[in-house]
Structures are given as C-alpha cells and as structure tokens.
Design a protein around this motif. Sequence first.
Motif, PDB file in Angstrom:
ATOM      1  N   HIS A  13      59.263  35.052  10.694  1.00 45.90           N
ATOM      2  CA  HIS A  13      59.749  35.073   9.317  1.00 45.90           C
ATOM      3  C   HIS A  13      60.953  34.134   9.166  1.00 45.90           C
ATOM      4  O   HIS A  13      61.033  33.377   8.194  1.00 45.90           O
ATOM      5  CB  HIS A  13      60.106  36.500   8.883  1.00 45.90           C
ATOM      6  N   ARG A  14      61.887  34.176  10.108  1.00 50.44           N
ATOM      7  CA  ARG A  14      63.045  33.266  10.068  1.00 50.44           C
ATOM      8  C   ARG A  14      62.582  31.810  10.123  1.00 50.44           C
ATOM      9  O   ARG A  14      63.083  30.955   9.396  1.00 50.44           O
ATOM     10  CB  ARG A  14      64.010  33.572  11.211  1.00 50.44           C
ATOM     11  N   TYR A  15      61.623  31.533  11.007  1.00 48.72           N
ATOM     12  CA  TYR A  15      61.054  30.188  11.133  1.00 48.72           C
ATOM     13  C   TYR A  15      60.471  29.720   9.798  1.00 48.72           C
ATOM     14  O   TYR A  15      60.707  28.601   9.362  1.00 48.72           O
ATOM     15  CB  TYR A  15      59.981  30.199  12.229  1.00 48.72           C
ATOM     16  N   SER A  16      59.718  30.587   9.147  1.00 47.20           N
ATOM     17  CA  SER A  16      59.077  30.190   7.894  1.00 47.20           C
ATOM     18  C   SER A  16      60.098  30.025   6.772  1.00 47.20           C
ATOM     19  O   SER A  16      59.977  29.106   5.957  1.00 47.20           O
ATOM     20  CB  SER A  16      57.976  31.175   7.494  1.00 47.20           C
ATOM     21  N   GLU A  17      61.114  30.883   6.736  1.00 46.46           N
ATOM     22  CA  GLU A  17      62.181  30.726   5.734  1.00 46.46           C
ATOM     23  C   GLU A  17      62.889  29.383   5.916  1.00 46.46           C
ATOM     24  O   GLU A  17      63.142  28.675   4.934  1.00 46.46           O
ATOM     25  CB  GLU A  17      63.216  31.842   5.859  1.00 46.46           C
ATOM     26  N   GLN A  18      63.192  29.059   7.156  1.00 51.00           N
ATOM     27  CA  GLN A  18      63.833  27.771   7.431  1.00 51.00           C
ATOM     28  C   GLN A  18      62.909  26.621   7.067  1.00 51.00           C
ATOM     29  O   GLN A  18      63.358  25.589   6.579  1.00 51.00           O
ATOM     30  CB  GLN A  18      64.240  27.680   8.904  1.00 51.00           C
ATOM     31  N   GLY A  19      61.613  26.792   7.284  1.00 50.97           N
ATOM     32  CA  GLY A  19      60.636  25.766   6.946  1.00 50.97           C
ATOM     33  C   GLY A  19      60.572  25.492   5.458  1.00 50.97           C
ATOM     34  O   GLY A  19      60.473  24.338   5.029  1.00 50.97           O
ATOM     35  N   VAL A  20      60.625  26.542   4.662  1.00 52.83           N
ATOM     36  CA  VAL A  20      60.598  26.382   3.205  1.00 52.83           C
ATOM     37  C   VAL A  20      61.772  25.530   2.750  1.00 52.83           C
ATOM     38  O   VAL A  20      61.641  24.704   1.846  1.00 52.83           O
ATOM     39  CB  VAL A  20      60.611  27.763   2.497  1.00 52.83           C
ATOM     40  N   ASN A  21      62.915  25.719   3.395  1.00 51.80           N
ATOM     41  CA  ASN A  21      64.137  25.024   2.982  1.00 51.80           C
ATOM     42  C   ASN A  21      64.419  23.752   3.775  1.00 51.80           C
ATOM     43  O   ASN A  21      65.418  23.090   3.516  1.00 51.80           O
ATOM     44  CB  ASN A  21      65.330  25.976   3.113  1.00 51.80           C
ATOM     45  N   ALA A  22      63.574  23.398   4.711  1.00 51.11           N
ATOM     46  CA  ALA A  22      63.812  22.227   5.566  1.00 51.11           C
ATOM     47  C   ALA A  22      63.657  20.934   4.769  1.00 51.11           C
ATOM     48  O   ALA A  22      62.755  20.795   3.945  1.00 51.11           O
ATOM     49  CB  ALA A  22      62.843  22.230   6.744  1.00 51.11           C
ATOM     50  N   SER A  23      64.538  19.990   5.050  1.00 54.91           N
ATOM     51  CA  SER A  23      64.424  18.681   4.398  1.00 54.91           C
ATOM     52  C   SER A  23      63.282  17.873   5.021  1.00 54.91           C
ATOM     53  O   SER A  23      62.718  17.004   4.374  1.00 54.91           O
ATOM     54  CB  SER A  23      65.742  17.914   4.503  1.00 54.91           C
ATOM     55  N   ASP A  24      62.956  18.163   6.278  1.00 51.04           N
ATOM     56  CA  ASP A  24      61.847  17.495   6.963  1.00 51.04           C
ATOM     57  C   ASP A  24      61.026  18.578   7.669  1.00 51.04           C
ATOM     58  O   ASP A  24      61.302  18.939   8.810  1.00 51.04           O
ATOM     59  CB  ASP A  24      62.392  16.475   7.962  1.00 51.04           C
ATOM     60  N   LEU A  25      60.037  19.093   6.978  1.00 51.17           N
ATOM     61  CA  LEU A  25      59.250  20.219   7.489  1.00 51.17           C
ATOM     62  C   LEU A  25      58.521  19.869   8.777  1.00 51.17           C
ATOM     63  O   LEU A  25      58.481  20.671   9.710  1.00 51.17           O
ATOM     64  CB  LEU A  25      58.260  20.717   6.436  1.00 51.17           C
ATOM     65  N   ASP A  26      57.965  18.662   8.859  1.00 52.08           N
ATOM     66  CA  ASP A  26      57.245  18.283  10.074  1.00 52.08           C
ATOM     67  C   ASP A  26      58.168  18.288  11.289  1.00 52.08           C
ATOM     68  O   ASP A  26      57.782  18.728  12.373  1.00 52.08           O
ATOM     69  CB  ASP A  26      56.576  16.918   9.909  1.00 52.08           C
TER      70      ASP A  26
END
Length: 92
Positions: free
Chosen positions: A58-71
């Motif tokens: 869940h933390r990983y996915s939350e950070q992914g939503v807000n990441a400037s570079d998801l890849d």
Amino acid sequence: MPINHEHQLTLLADILSNQQTDCCGSVAECEQIERLITSLRTNDQIDQNILPILEEIHRYSEQGVNASDLDNHIHSYQDQLSQWVDGINNFS
C-alpha cells in the motif's frame, strides 16, 4: 458481483508481477492496488499474517501515485516486488 479475497490476491499478484517484469506501470494500476488492499484489509477471511505485506504494498502504491517518475519508482522496488508476489502466492 464482487470478487472474493482469493481472486483479489491473485489480481494483486498479477499487477505487481507485471510491474516487476515490465519495469513500468500506470497511476491507474497503483490506484487499483490501493483499492484491492483496502478491500482485503477489511476481509476477515484472509490470513492475518499477510497484513504486513499488504501494508508495504500500500505504501509503495501511494508513493507511485505521487511519483514524478513512476517507471523509476517501480524500478527501484524490483526486489521487493518479487518478494511481495512470492509472499502473496504463499498466502493465496
């Protein structure tokens, strides 16, 4: 008809496995991961030992939503993605 917790875990493992294999993903996938985990957390039929793994994902996915570079975010979690998929498969 909602899918049961076993199907939810399979879907979660599939999304994570695809992200691990492809080293890319979408914000929509991260949001789907969050919805799956929210549903699984409230399900009393799942093995409670999987909850720490779900919290990490869940933390990983939350950070992914807000990441400037998801890849790049996904790439930085390659080892964990593999471990999480293995962990989910052990509980499903």
